[in-house]
Design a protein around this motif. Structure first.
Motif, PDB file in Angstrom:
ATOM      1  N   ILE A  59       0.847  -1.193   0.000  1.00  0.00           N
ATOM      2  CA  ILE A  59       0.000   0.000   0.000  1.00  0.00           C
ATOM      3  C   ILE A  59       0.885   1.246   0.000  1.00  0.00           C
ATOM      4  N   LEU A  60       0.586   2.147  -0.899  1.00  0.00           N
ATOM      5  CA  LEU A  60       1.215   3.466  -0.899  1.00  0.00           C
ATOM      6  C   LEU A  60       0.148   4.478  -0.537  1.00  0.00           C
ATOM      7  N   GLU A  61       0.424   5.318   0.472  1.00  0.00           N
ATOM      8  CA  GLU A  61      -0.566   6.289   0.921  1.00  0.00           C
ATOM      9  C   GLU A  61       0.002   7.704   0.903  1.00  0.00           C
ATOM     10  N   ASP A  62      -0.808   8.627   0.416  1.00  0.00           N
ATOM     11  CA  ASP A  62      -0.541  10.056   0.526  1.00  0.00           C
ATOM     12  C   ASP A  62      -1.621  10.644   1.408  1.00  0.00           C
ATOM     13  N   VAL A  97      -8.003   4.217  -3.535  1.00  0.00           N
ATOM     14  CA  VAL A  97      -9.029   4.521  -2.530  1.00  0.00           C
ATOM     15  C   VAL A  97      -8.778   5.933  -2.011  1.00  0.00           C
ATOM     16  N   GLU A  98      -9.697   6.825  -2.293  1.00  0.00           N
ATOM     17  CA  GLU A  98      -9.600   8.193  -1.776  1.00  0.00           C
ATOM     18  C   GLU A  98     -10.564   8.348  -0.612  1.00  0.00           C
ATOM     19  N   ARG A  99     -10.038   8.779   0.504  1.00  0.00           N
ATOM     20  CA  ARG A  99     -10.834   8.849   1.728  1.00  0.00           C
ATOM     21  C   ARG A  99     -10.753  10.232   2.344  1.00  0.00           C
ATOM     22  N   VAL A 100     -11.890  10.734   2.797  1.00  0.00           N
ATOM     23  CA  VAL A 100     -11.920  11.906   3.665  1.00  0.00           C
ATOM     24  C   VAL A 100     -12.426  11.429   5.019  1.00  0.00           C
ATOM     25  N   GLY A 129      -4.922   6.258  -1.177  1.00  0.00           N
ATOM     26  CA  GLY A 129      -4.174   5.016  -1.078  1.00  0.00           C
ATOM     27  C   GLY A 129      -4.167   4.275  -2.399  1.00  0.00           C
ATOM     28  N   PHE A 130      -3.027   3.651  -2.699  1.00  0.00           N
ATOM     29  CA  PHE A 130      -2.885   2.829  -3.906  1.00  0.00           C
ATOM     30  C   PHE A 130      -2.519   1.421  -3.453  1.00  0.00           C
TER      31      PHE A 130
END
Length: 259
Positions: free
Chosen positions: A159-162, A228-231, A245-246
């Motif tokens: 998982i890669l997360e920004d 996955v884009e999360r707020v 997240g990718f």
């Protein structure tokens, strides 16, 4: 001379009556308990007063308090413990650690796989772009913290997360503090910065990685990833995190249980 009757503007008797909208009493009590949670009267992991004490405090029946607490427990904001009472839920507890992280291994489960190995790639302060500001209810140019990290399982980057966080509430958060904290990130936000994430909205789509993403995840650029884009929000629907997240899905899959 105006001979119009004073009642001329009175609506016909069969017109629908306009009455204020009242919420059920238990919803009002739920709101009051939420106010106490938001103000920090009861901290994550601490017990709240008993139903009897809350009933006396709010001058309502125990049944009304119980219904309010039932809803807050269903929302994962409170946790009932048999014989011990009701406690403020915390991300430090095992059962809520993965509440928003729903990627599970194809073989075994989260318990057998163990915790992810985390690498903080970058942590820097910058000015919010219009897009980031809109997601976090900030103004363009406001200070935000951007974090990039890689989560690996069994030594495989998965998982890669920004992440983008509002600068004010997370003042003092550094790459070193993130690297030194070995619990869930949301537990760090909760214990160190007093920010408790209580819900999240997510968007999911399939994407191809760019050059940087393919290098960090050790996959060819032709490999499809789950984006996955999360707020994530704290109390009162205040956005506190934008996370993109990718996810590699060659050995994991995204799982969501629907009730």
């Amino acid at each position: 001379m105006n001979n119009q009757s004073p009642l001329a503007d009175t609506p016909p008797s069969d017109a629908p009556a306009l009455t204020p909208a009242f919420s059920p009493l238990y919803q009002q009590i739920k709101g009051l308990i939420l106010q106490s949670l938001q103000s920090g009267e009861w901290k994550p992991g601490e017990s709240i007063p008993s139903e009897m004490e809350l009933a006396a405090r709010y001058r309502v029946s125990q049944g009304t308090v119980r219904k309010a607490i039932d809803e807050l427990a269903s929302d994962n904001l409170l946790v009932r413990r048999q014989g011990k009472g009701t406690f403020v839920a915390t991300h430090a507890e095992q059962h809520v650690q993965y509440r928003f992280l729903k990627l599970v291994p194809d073989q075994g489960d989260l318990n057998t796989e163990g915790p992810a190995q985390r690498e903080i790639v970058d942590c820097k302060r910058l000015r919010a772009s219009a897009e980031i500001a809109r997601a976090l209810a900030l103004r363009t140019g406001d200070a935000v913290l951007q974090v990039r990290r890689v989560l690996s399982f069994g030594g495989v980057p998965t998982i890669l997360e920004d992440l983008w966080l509002p600068g004010g509430p997370f003042k003092g958060l550094t790459a070193e503090r993130l690297a030194d904290y070995h619990g869930p990130m949301y537990a760090l936000f909760e214990t160190e910065f007093g920010v408790r994430m209580v819900r999240a909205d997510e968007k999911i789509r399939a994407v191809l990685p760019d050059e940087s993403q393919s290098e960090l995840l050790h996959v060819p650029r032709s490999t499809p990833l789950l984006s996955v884009e999360r707020v994530a929000y704290t109390y009162n629907d205040t956005p506190m995190e934008l996370r993109r997240g990718f996810y590699r899905t060659d050995s994991h899959h995204y799982h969501n249980a629907l009730n």
